[in-house]
Design a protein around this motif. Structure first.
Motif, PDB file in Angstrom:
ATOM      1  N   LEU A 150      61.630  23.430  74.540  1.00  0.00           N
ATOM      2  CA  LEU A 150      61.234  24.867  74.444  1.00  0.00           C
ATOM      3  C   LEU A 150      61.563  25.883  75.470  1.00  0.00           C
ATOM      4  N   ASP A 151      62.216  27.040  75.053  1.00  0.00           N
ATOM      5  CA  ASP A 151      62.883  28.029  76.033  1.00  0.00           C
ATOM      6  C   ASP A 151      61.834  28.723  76.600  1.00  0.00           C
ATOM      7  N   ALA A 152      62.051  29.832  77.367  1.00  0.00           N
ATOM      8  CA  ALA A 152      61.139  30.404  78.265  1.00  0.00           C
ATOM      9  C   ALA A 152      60.254  31.181  77.171  1.00  0.00           C
ATOM     10  N   GLU A 153      60.528  31.510  76.054  1.00  0.00           N
ATOM     11  CA  GLU A 153      59.801  32.302  74.910  1.00  0.00           C
ATOM     12  C   GLU A 153      59.104  31.260  74.064  1.00  0.00           C
ATOM     13  N   LYS A 154      59.052  29.975  74.437  1.00  0.00           N
ATOM     14  CA  LYS A 154      58.413  28.887  73.592  1.00  0.00           C
ATOM     15  C   LYS A 154      58.878  28.779  72.240  1.00  0.00           C
ATOM     16  N   ILE A 155      60.275  29.098  72.076  1.00  0.00           N
ATOM     17  CA  ILE A 155      61.051  28.876  70.775  1.00  0.00           C
ATOM     18  C   ILE A 155      61.704  27.314  70.947  1.00  0.00           C
ATOM     19  N   ILE A 156      61.607  26.546  69.927  1.00  0.00           N
ATOM     20  CA  ILE A 156      62.250  25.293  69.803  1.00  0.00           C
ATOM     21  C   ILE A 156      63.742  25.599  69.820  1.00  0.00           C
ATOM     22  N   GLN A 157      64.663  24.837  70.990  1.00  0.00           N
ATOM     23  CA  GLN A 157      65.967  24.983  70.963  1.00  0.00           C
ATOM     24  C   GLN A 157      66.717  23.786  71.079  1.00  0.00           C
ATOM     25  N   PRO A 158      67.795  23.393  70.352  1.00  0.00           N
ATOM     26  CA  PRO A 158      68.613  22.172  70.646  1.00  0.00           C
ATOM     27  C   PRO A 158      69.057  21.874  71.720  1.00  0.00           C
ATOM     28  N   ASP A 159      68.779  20.610  72.466  1.00  0.00           N
ATOM     29  CA  ASP A 159      69.258  20.206  73.940  1.00  0.00           C
ATOM     30  C   ASP A 159      70.732  19.901  73.591  1.00  0.00           C
ATOM     31  N   PRO A 160      71.866  20.678  74.305  1.00  0.00           N
ATOM     32  CA  PRO A 160      73.154  20.031  74.199  1.00  0.00           C
ATOM     33  C   PRO A 160      73.415  18.815  74.329  1.00  0.00           C
ATOM     34  N   VAL A 161      73.005  18.335  75.448  1.00  0.00           N
ATOM     35  CA  VAL A 161      73.336  16.665  76.036  1.00  0.00           C
ATOM     36  C   VAL A 161      72.458  15.714  75.055  1.00  0.00           C
ATOM     37  N   LYS A 162      71.378  15.902  74.731  1.00  0.00           N
ATOM     38  CA  LYS A 162      70.654  14.974  73.830  1.00  0.00           C
ATOM     39  C   LYS A 162      71.131  15.009  72.604  1.00  0.00           C
ATOM     40  N   SER A 163      71.516  16.337  71.959  1.00  0.00           N
ATOM     41  CA  SER A 163      71.990  16.422  70.723  1.00  0.00           C
ATOM     42  C   SER A 163      73.153  15.693  70.498  1.00  0.00           C
ATOM     43  N   ASP A 164      74.170  15.767  71.420  1.00  0.00           N
ATOM     44  CA  ASP A 164      75.429  14.850  71.492  1.00  0.00           C
ATOM     45  C   ASP A 164      75.103  13.416  71.239  1.00  0.00           C
ATOM     46  N   LYS A 165      73.909  13.084  72.014  1.00  0.00           N
ATOM     47  CA  LYS A 165      73.634  11.785  72.075  1.00  0.00           C
ATOM     48  C   LYS A 165      73.543  11.323  70.487  1.00  0.00           C
ATOM     49  N   ILE A 166      72.510  12.230  69.946  1.00  0.00           N
ATOM     50  CA  ILE A 166      71.936  11.828  68.372  1.00  0.00           C
ATOM     51  C   ILE A 166      73.277  11.912  67.473  1.00  0.00           C
ATOM     52  N   LYS A 167      74.453  12.840  67.732  1.00  0.00           N
ATOM     53  CA  LYS A 167      75.290  12.725  66.833  1.00  0.00           C
ATOM     54  C   LYS A 167      76.048  11.500  67.044  1.00  0.00           C
ATOM     55  N   ASN A 168      76.173  10.830  68.421  1.00  0.00           N
ATOM     56  CA  ASN A 168      76.921   9.632  68.509  1.00  0.00           C
ATOM     57  C   ASN A 168      76.352   8.551  67.750  1.00  0.00           C
ATOM     58  N   ILE A 169      74.859   8.417  68.037  1.00  0.00           N
ATOM     59  CA  ILE A 169      74.233   7.392  67.404  1.00  0.00           C
ATOM     60  C   ILE A 169      74.479   7.359  65.809  1.00  0.00           C
ATOM     61  N   PHE A 170      74.431   8.497  65.111  1.00  0.00           N
ATOM     62  CA  PHE A 170      74.538   8.549  63.621  1.00  0.00           C
ATOM     63  C   PHE A 170      75.992   8.328  63.411  1.00  0.00           C
ATOM     64  N   ASN A 171      76.975   8.690  64.142  1.00  0.00           N
ATOM     65  CA  ASN A 171      78.326   8.554  63.658  1.00  0.00           C
ATOM     66  C   ASN A 171      78.739   7.019  63.777  1.00  0.00           C
ATOM     67  N   GLU A 172      78.081   6.426  64.780  1.00  0.00           N
ATOM     68  CA  GLU A 172      78.361   4.917  65.161  1.00  0.00           C
ATOM     69  C   GLU A 172      77.851   4.313  63.727  1.00  0.00           C
ATOM     70  N   LEU A 173      76.556   4.593  63.439  1.00  0.00           N
ATOM     71  CA  LEU A 173      75.919   4.099  62.301  1.00  0.00           C
ATOM     72  C   LEU A 173      76.789   4.051  61.076  1.00  0.00           C
ATOM     73  N   LEU A 174      77.174   5.191  60.771  1.00  0.00           N
ATOM     74  CA  LEU A 174      78.219   5.224  59.560  1.00  0.00           C
ATOM     75  C   LEU A 174      79.391   4.303  59.571  1.00  0.00           C
ATOM     76  N   ILE A 175      79.759   3.928  60.692  1.00  0.00           N
ATOM     77  CA  ILE A 175      81.056   2.941  60.821  1.00  0.00           C
ATOM     78  C   ILE A 175      80.912   1.854  61.085  1.00  0.00           C
ATOM     79  N   THR A 176      79.605   1.320  61.430  1.00  0.00           N
ATOM     80  CA  THR A 176      79.260   0.086  62.163  1.00  0.00           C
ATOM     81  C   THR A 176      79.705  -0.987  61.213  1.00  0.00           C
ATOM     82  N   GLU A 177      79.912  -2.177  61.578  1.00  0.00           N
ATOM     83  CA  GLU A 177      80.168  -3.407  61.131  1.00  0.00           C
ATOM     84  C   GLU A 177      79.119  -4.259  61.434  1.00  0.00           C
ATOM     85  N   CYS A 178      78.087  -3.995  62.027  1.00  0.00           N
ATOM     86  CA  CYS A 178      77.042  -4.974  62.387  1.00  0.00           C
ATOM     87  C   CYS A 178      76.377  -5.289  61.114  1.00  0.00           C
TER      88      CYS A 178
END
Length: 493
Positions: free
Chosen positions: A164-192
């Motif tokens: 939540l930013d200073a005006e209580k509006i929901i915003q994406p967190d850049p660092v955590k968003s990149d972590k989410i993207k990495n998890i999804f990308n790895e899942l799509l190509i996984t051989e596990c």
């Protein structure tokens, strides 16, 4: 006999309300030269949505009154005891029957009287209290809905990846968003082959920090729809969904494909192959009607991935062959349904469904009007004499009224859906009929098309040809014979 105190708060954050009620009530007790012998405290329980049995200390208090153990009851206000008319009058009758002296400690609360005029006054007050709490509920709902629509947090914990930013509006967190993207990308190509193996793999490669709860945390991340920029919330019985593109972290195709891969990894056991199948969730055993499982087994001297029934092992079919067969049959079905020469058939079916459902709708609405009049009559009689037989009739007829209302909503949805279905079929046909597009479509895209038109696939022993049940909102059966289409009309009930 005892002097007792009853206090109630609706939610945990109102715990200080209990302290306030107790302090004021103790002062009023002292003014009346009374000593409180016992307290009955219900914390974090709503008097609007909970009945008396769900409020343990109120139930205990009423039982003690029935045993003749209570002489005087002190409560802050009437609405601490009840927030709806039915409960209010029930409690009033018990207090009146056992002649309990009631003292309200709030200075603006009028005293309780046991007389015909007093009973009428309690009925009016109960109505006002119920109306007030309903208005409060609606105001809270409207406030939360406004916050939700403005992209603000309307309550509850935000999903990982947002703040939540200073005006209580929901915003994406850049660092955590990149972590989410990495998890999804790895899942799509996984051989596990299993989800546990996938979690260990991304831990080993330091995509996420190692933690004992990572299995459940990563699973929750993958299944969070907010990452597509879609926010859902429940307000009373309504599910509200809005799209906010600025919150999008993962595109829709990636998210949907991730769900299928996740389901496959979690279901994987032993040497079961972990690739996504376009028929998952559609295949059933024709003998027991249980969902078929999928794994690598030996068949006709070769190993191949099979759909099979664990209870009826002879009921199995090769995945690859079944996919090809279903796709061909689905293509034929959709093409036949969408061909221009079938437009007269479609018009006839739509007109018949509309006519039958409209007639049914008129019948139901007339029955609802009659029942509503009866419920109002029974309610007026019950308020006057509290006859249990009248109350039973009132409740029975009201239950019937609710059932008819559900039928009415279903018929209205049917009529609405009929108007859209021809265009939907033709849109699906446009996808599935163009071979070049179909060839370029990935497994997820084909699976979505098949799940649109296929309701169920039954497999059986080696001499059993798989049976396909196609989805249709108002046709019972579709058969193909000598190029002709045969339709059995499904009545609307």
């Amino acid at each position: 006999m005892k002097t007792v105190l009853y206090c109630r708060s609706s939610i945990k954050s109102q715990e200080n309300s209990i302290s306030m009620q107790r302090t004021i009530s103790e002062a009023v007790a002292a003014q009346h030269s009374l000593l409180i012998d016992e307290e009955y405290i219900d914390t974090a329980v709503s008097a609007r949505i909970n009945d008396i049995s769900s409020r343990p200390n109120l139930a205990r208090l009423l039982n003690d009154i029935r045993r003749g153990n209570v002489k005087t009851l002190i409560a802050y206000k009437r609405d601490r005891l009840a927030r709806n008319v039915g409960q209010h009058l029930k409690i009033y009758e018990i207090l009146k029957k056992y002649n309990v002296q009631v003292i309200f400690s709030a200075s603006n609360e009028l005293p309780l009287q046991y007389s015909p005029a007093g009973e009428f006054f309690e009925l009016v007050i109960a109505g006002f209290n119920e109306r007030e709490v309903n208005q409060i509920t609606h105001r809270i709902r409207d406030t939360k809905l406004a916050l939700f629509s403005d992209g603000k947090n309307h309550g509850g914990k935000l999903p990982f990846g947002y703040f939540l930013d200073a005006e209580k509006i929901i915003q994406p967190d850049p660092v955590k968003s990149d972590k989410i993207k990495n998890i999804f990308n790895e899942l799509l190509i996984t051989e596990c082959r299993t989800f546990s193996e996938f979690v260990r793999d991304i831990e080993a490669r330091r995509i996420i920090e190692k933690h004992k709860d990572n299995y459940s945390k990563i699973k929750k991340y993958i299944t969070t729809p907010e990452y597509m920029g879609i926010r859902r919330a429940k307000f009373n019985d309504d599910i509200i969904e809005i799209e906010q593109k600025r919150l999008k972290i993962i595109d829709e195709d990636t998210w949907k494909q991730a769900q299928m891969i996740l389901r496959t990894l979690i279901q994987s056991r032993g040497n079961q192959k972990s690739e996504v199948s376009m028929l998952d969730g559609l295949v059933f055993c024709t003998t027991c009607n249980e969902p078929a499982k999928r794994k690598l087994i030996s068949f006709a001297g070769k190993e191949s991935v099979m759909y099979y029934c664990s209870a009826h092992y002879r009921n199995k079919f090769p995945q690859q062959v079944l996919e090809k067969f279903v796709l061909e049959e689905a293509t034929k079905w959709v093409q036949n349904m969408a061909y221009p020469q079938n437009s007269d058939m479609y018009t006839d079916v739509i007109n018949r469904v509309n006519s039958e459902s409209s007639t049914k709708l008129l019948e139901i609405e007339q029955k609802m009007r009659n029942l509503n009049d009866k419920v109002i009559g029974f309610t007026e009689q019950w308020i006057l004499n509290k006859d249990p037989n009248i109350q039973e009739k009132m409740v029975t007829d009201y239950s019937k009224l609710v059932q008819y209302e559900n039928q009415r909503k279903l018929l209205l949805r049917t009529q609405s859906f009929i108007k859209m279905f021809p265009a939907r079929i033709k849109a699906i046909w446009a996808q599935i009929n163009v071979q070049n597009e179909l060839d370029n479509m990935n497994g997820l895209g084909i699976a979505e098309v098949l799940h649109d038109v296929v309701g169920k696939i039954e497999i059986g022993p080696p001499d059993f040809l798989p049976q396909i049940e196609f989805k249709h909102p108002f046709l019972e059966l579709v058969n193909f014979k000598d190029g002709e289409i045969t339709i059995a009309f499904k009545s609307v009930d």
